[in-house]
Design a protein around this motif. Structure first.
Motif, PDB file in Angstrom:
ATOM      1  N   TYR A   4       0.936  -1.252  -0.040  1.00  0.00           N
ATOM      2  CA  TYR A   4       0.128  -0.079  -0.131  1.00  0.00           C
ATOM      3  C   TYR A   4       0.891   1.408  -0.166  1.00  0.00           C
ATOM      4  CZ  TYR A   4      -3.679  -3.242   1.148  1.00  0.00           C
ATOM      5  OH  TYR A   4      -4.644  -4.480   1.441  1.00  0.00           O
ATOM      6  N   ASP A  87      -3.865  -6.904   4.870  1.00  0.00           N
ATOM      7  CA  ASP A  87      -5.156  -6.550   4.358  1.00  0.00           C
ATOM      8  C   ASP A  87      -5.431  -4.860   4.433  1.00  0.00           C
ATOM      9  OD1 ASP A  87      -6.049  -6.532   6.906  1.00  0.00           O
ATOM     10  OD2 ASP A  87      -6.923  -8.361   6.675  1.00  0.00           O
ATOM     11  N   LEU A  88      -6.420  -4.624   4.018  1.00  0.00           N
ATOM     12  CA  LEU A  88      -6.727  -3.140   4.373  1.00  0.00           C
ATOM     13  C   LEU A  88      -6.765  -2.811   5.832  1.00  0.00           C
ATOM     14  CD1 LEU A  88      -7.195  -0.453   2.829  1.00  0.00           C
ATOM     15  CD2 LEU A  88      -9.744  -0.769   3.081  1.00  0.00           C
ATOM     16  N   PRO A 110      -3.935   0.753  -2.335  1.00  0.00           N
ATOM     17  CA  PRO A 110      -3.145  -0.335  -2.610  1.00  0.00           C
ATOM     18  C   PRO A 110      -2.636  -0.089  -3.999  1.00  0.00           C
ATOM     19  CG  PRO A 110      -5.491  -0.360  -3.405  1.00  0.00           C
ATOM     20  CD  PRO A 110      -5.548   0.795  -2.759  1.00  0.00           C
TER      21      PRO A 110
ATOM     22  N   HIS B 165     -17.875  -1.659   5.779  1.00  0.00           N
ATOM     23  CA  HIS B 165     -16.412  -1.241   6.203  1.00  0.00           C
ATOM     24  C   HIS B 165     -16.454   0.022   5.933  1.00  0.00           C
ATOM     25  CE1 HIS B 165     -12.199  -1.007   6.196  1.00  0.00           C
ATOM     26  NE2 HIS B 165     -12.100  -2.084   6.795  1.00  0.00           N
ATOM     27  N   ALA B 167     -14.261   2.009   5.019  1.00  0.00           N
ATOM     28  CA  ALA B 167     -13.481   2.560   3.957  1.00  0.00           C
ATOM     29  C   ALA B 167     -14.569   2.630   2.830  1.00  0.00           C
ATOM     30  CB  ALA B 167     -12.443   1.611   3.618  1.00  0.00           C
ATOM     31  N   ASP B 213      -9.721  -5.097  -4.511  1.00  0.00           N
ATOM     32  CA  ASP B 213      -8.251  -4.321  -4.765  1.00  0.00           C
ATOM     33  C   ASP B 213      -7.638  -3.519  -3.641  1.00  0.00           C
ATOM     34  OD1 ASP B 213      -8.687  -4.789  -7.332  1.00  0.00           O
ATOM     35  OD2 ASP B 213      -9.573  -2.800  -7.733  1.00  0.00           O
ATOM     36  N   ALA B 214      -8.561  -3.154  -2.614  1.00  0.00           N
ATOM     37  CA  ALA B 214      -7.882  -2.594  -1.611  1.00  0.00           C
ATOM     38  C   ALA B 214      -7.709  -3.826  -0.390  1.00  0.00           C
ATOM     39  CB  ALA B 214      -8.643  -1.576  -0.914  1.00  0.00           C
ATOM     40  N   ARG B 215      -8.319  -5.008  -0.649  1.00  0.00           N
ATOM     41  CA  ARG B 215      -8.327  -6.121   0.037  1.00  0.00           C
ATOM     42  C   ARG B 215      -8.915  -5.812   1.421  1.00  0.00           C
ATOM     43  NH1 ARG B 215      -3.338 -10.061   0.208  1.00  0.00           N
ATOM     44  NH2 ARG B 215      -2.596  -9.902  -2.044  1.00  0.00           N
ATOM     45  N   ILE B 216     -10.175  -5.301   1.566  1.00  0.00           N
ATOM     46  CA  ILE B 216     -11.091  -5.204   2.597  1.00  0.00           C
ATOM     47  C   ILE B 216     -11.180  -6.536   3.202  1.00  0.00           C
ATOM     48  CG2 ILE B 216     -13.411  -4.275   3.503  1.00  0.00           C
ATOM     49  CD1 ILE B 216     -13.395  -2.212   1.530  1.00  0.00           C
ATOM     50  N   PRO B 217     -10.855  -6.690   4.672  1.00  0.00           N
ATOM     51  CA  PRO B 217     -11.137  -8.282   4.901  1.00  0.00           C
ATOM     52  C   PRO B 217     -12.289  -8.779   5.147  1.00  0.00           C
ATOM     53  CG  PRO B 217     -10.291  -6.770   6.596  1.00  0.00           C
ATOM     54  CD  PRO B 217     -10.371  -5.774   5.247  1.00  0.00           C
ATOM     55  N   ARG B 219     -13.965 -10.487   7.894  1.00  0.00           N
ATOM     56  CA  ARG B 219     -13.800 -11.084   9.166  1.00  0.00           C
ATOM     57  C   ARG B 219     -14.663 -10.071  10.212  1.00  0.00           C
ATOM     58  NH1 ARG B 219      -8.141  -9.412   9.162  1.00  0.00           N
ATOM     59  NH2 ARG B 219      -8.071  -7.395   9.883  1.00  0.00           N
ATOM     60  N   GLU B 225     -11.407  -3.255  18.221  1.00  0.00           N
ATOM     61  CA  GLU B 225     -11.644  -2.514  17.293  1.00  0.00           C
ATOM     62  C   GLU B 225     -13.201  -2.648  16.891  1.00  0.00           C
ATOM     63  OE1 GLU B 225      -9.632  -3.178  12.759  1.00  0.00           O
ATOM     64  OE2 GLU B 225     -10.140  -5.149  14.276  1.00  0.00           O
ATOM     65  N   ARG B 229     -16.356  -0.357  14.452  1.00  0.00           N
ATOM     66  CA  ARG B 229     -17.078  -1.213  13.469  1.00  0.00           C
ATOM     67  C   ARG B 229     -18.268  -1.641  13.345  1.00  0.00           C
ATOM     68  NH1 ARG B 229     -12.555  -2.706  10.033  1.00  0.00           N
ATOM     69  NH2 ARG B 229     -11.235  -0.943  10.150  1.00  0.00           N
TER      70      ARG B 229
END
Lengths: 113, 466
Positions: A4, A87-88, A110, B165, B167, B213-217, B219, B225, B229
């Motif tokens: 990133y 991951d993000l 990313p 998320h 984001a 693309d940004a790999r938002i997880p 889980r 946290e 969230r």
């Protein structure tokens, strides 16, 4: 793992006074150390002001060179860090630390791979 | 008859935000066109689709590690069901059949694409093969995937946190939640939020691309946290409910569906997160508001006001006692837990209303106390407006009228409707009429406008008599 780009945006204008800047630089150095210890750090750099920027672009068969940043804006890229993260959420965690250390907004993008 | 004007119905604390389109949307990426909505022809398949789509997508997302691939696979499986079930009969476990078929189709599809040296497909294939490698037959796979309901439910909870998320923009969170967990088609979501279907399709494509693309997880956040969230997850569910309950503009047949869908998601969250009091509070709040639907929106009961009936005027025999009992029980459990939050407090306020056998028997002092607590927990102008309504009931409208000036809600039609109501009670009909007219200009939905018009007519009739 993915990479990133964390871009630090700063307002146009003179650099902050040394008594403001010094603790920031110390925090930043500590954070870079923490990133390295965690195996997240890939590369980091601070940039000279946009006054020092030059734009190069192709125009027909010529290459044009002009003075100044690519785009005039109230905020510009002041520095960046490239990190490795699972991951993000992990990237956002580092970005949170970076924005606290620099007191500046950080954009997380990313890297294509 | 206007003499004792009833207070306004307590409104949800967050007026649904009008759709704000960001700058021009980019055209969808050519390699990922919006998935066409499946066309379940059989009523039974349509029912299974609505009920199981979210579950199947959630499980497949875990297996394949990619939402887009999961959706494609589940679409494939439902297409196969449309071809097979009418003749062969519905399988004993429709959800299991869909999930197994989707997984097999996904692996077939990935094998074909992996041959073309698509790294993305290869990675997903590895993951898919690993997830069910030992299971050779569909029955074994079924056991593998569905042995514990817990696994599947965890998948849905994970997917919910991915969709919501922080984001992602709020309108993308809402659209993704309705699409992936609710199984609503893109067209249905577009209708519900009054945006063109192409816009909604692009919004979904872009949000899914960002997740990838940004790999938002995928889980459920843990520990420190979680509270931060959880907030957008609850906000999205409540936004869906509000949009169904008091549409920001227009009217559409999907709106009632939105309330039901929000409650369904609320029940799922409440079952999966039993120790989070705000999750229970949100479900209680939605159930208690929903319990009054028949009394609030009965077009046959009143002519000329388009079907909005104020709380005080509602025929309380039309209230759904089952929903009230369920909501009140949840509120009692929240009180025992004593970790109040904004959703629980709003639920408690609605529970007090539900307790009153008649409007005149409402315990306004209790409601005022709860609004004081709510303003402490979550200060906001809409909560302050509702508190003023309660204050006017306890001690008369004079101070309440003063309090609602300067809330910064001049663009909110209900501020002017409440103000008009206070002015009527203070014997200032001309100012009241002006306030109703301002409210009318700002009101979004036809039902609300019709209601305000009837108030204005009543005021004129009263003025002429006097």
């Amino acid at each position: 793992m993915a990479q990133y780009l964390l871009s630090i945006y700063q307002p146009v204008g003179p650099a902050p006074a040394p008594e403001v800047l010094e603790p920031i630089m110390r925090d930043l150095e500590a954070l870079n150390g923490e990133m390295k210890a965690a195996g997240a750090w890939v590369f980091a750099a601070g940039l000279h002001p946009t006054d020092s920027a030059t734009v190069v672009r192709q125009q027909g068969s010529e290459v044009m060179i002009t003075d100044g940043p690519f785009a005039e804006a109230k905020e510009h890229l002041g520095g960046f860090t490239v990190i490795e993260a699972a991951d993000l959420d992990a990237a956002l965690g580092w970005a949170g630390k970076l924005t606290r250390a620099t007191t500046l907004p950080v954009e997380v993008r990313p890297v294509q791979h | 008859m206007v003499g004792a004007t009833p207070p306004a119905e307590p409104e949800p604390e967050h007026p649904p935000a009008p759709e704000q389109e960001p700058a021009p949307e980019h055209p969808p990426e050519p390699e990922q066109p919006p998935a066409p909505p499946p066309l379940p022809e059989d009523a039974e398949i349509a029912r299974v689709f609505r009920q199981e789509y979210g579950r199947a997508v959630a499980v497949l997302t875990r297996i394949l590690g990619d939402i887009g691939l999961a959706e494609d696979a589940v679409q494939d499986a439902f297409t196969a069901a449309v071809q097979r079930w009418p003749a062969a009969g519905t399988p004993p476990s429709p959800a299991g059949w869909i999930i197994t078929t989707a997984r097999n189709r996904a692996i077939d599809r990935l094998r074909r694409e992996a041959g073309r040296e698509d790294r993305h497909a290869q990675a997903a294939l590895l993951q898919a093969a690993g997830a069910g490698a030992a299971a050779a037959t569909p029955e074994e796979l079924l056991l593998d995937e569905l042995s514990g309901e817990g696994t599947v439910d965890d998948d849905r909870l994970r997917l919910m946190f991915t969709c919501c998320h922080p984001a992602l923009a709020t309108n993308a969170q809402v659209a993704l939640t309705l699409r992936l967990l609710g199984g609503l088609t893109t067209a249905e979501i577009a209708r519900a939020f009054l945006v063109p279907e192409a816009t909604m399709a692009q919004r979904l494509v872009r949000a899914k691309a960002k997740i990838r693309d940004a790999r938002i997880p995928y889980r459920v956040p843990q520990g420190a946290e979680l509270p931060g969230r959880l907030q957008p997850v609850l906000a999205v569910v409540y936004l869906i409910f509000n949009e169904g309950y008091s549409p920001s503009s227009g009217a559409g047949p999907v709106r009632g569906d939105l309330c039901r869908e929000a409650i369904r998601l609320g029940r799922l969250l409440a079952a999966l997160m039993p120790d989070e009091p705000e999750v229970q509070g949100l479900l209680a709040l939605m159930l208690l508001i929903e319990s009054r639907r028949a009394a609030r929106l009965d077009p046959a009961r009143r002519d000329g006001d388009g079907g909005v009936v104020l709380l005080a005027d509602q025929d309380r025999r039309l209230w759904d006692r089952g929903l009230i009992a369920e909501g009140q029980e949840l509120v009692r459990r929240c009180l025992r837990r004593n970790r109040p939050g904004p959703y629980q407090l709003q639920a408690a306020i609605n529970a007090v209303h539900s307790d009153a056998p008649a409007a005149a028997a409402t315990d306004w002092r209790q409601i005022l106390r709860l609004y004081d607590q709510l303003l402490d927990a979550a200060p906001g102008p809409v909560a302050a407006l509702n508190r003023a309504v309660a204050l006017a009931e306890v001690e008369g409208p004079e101070r309440a009228l003063h309090l609602i000036e300067g809330l910064g809600l001049e663009g909110y039609h209900l501020l002017h409707a409440v103000r008009a109501d206070f002015l009527v009670r203070l014997g200032r009909p001309e100012e009241a009429a002006a306030a109703y007219r301002t409210a009318l200009e700002l009101a979004g939905s036809a039902a609300e406008r019709a209601f305000l018009e009837s108030r204005l007519r009543g005021l004129k009739a009263w003025d002429q008599e006097a």
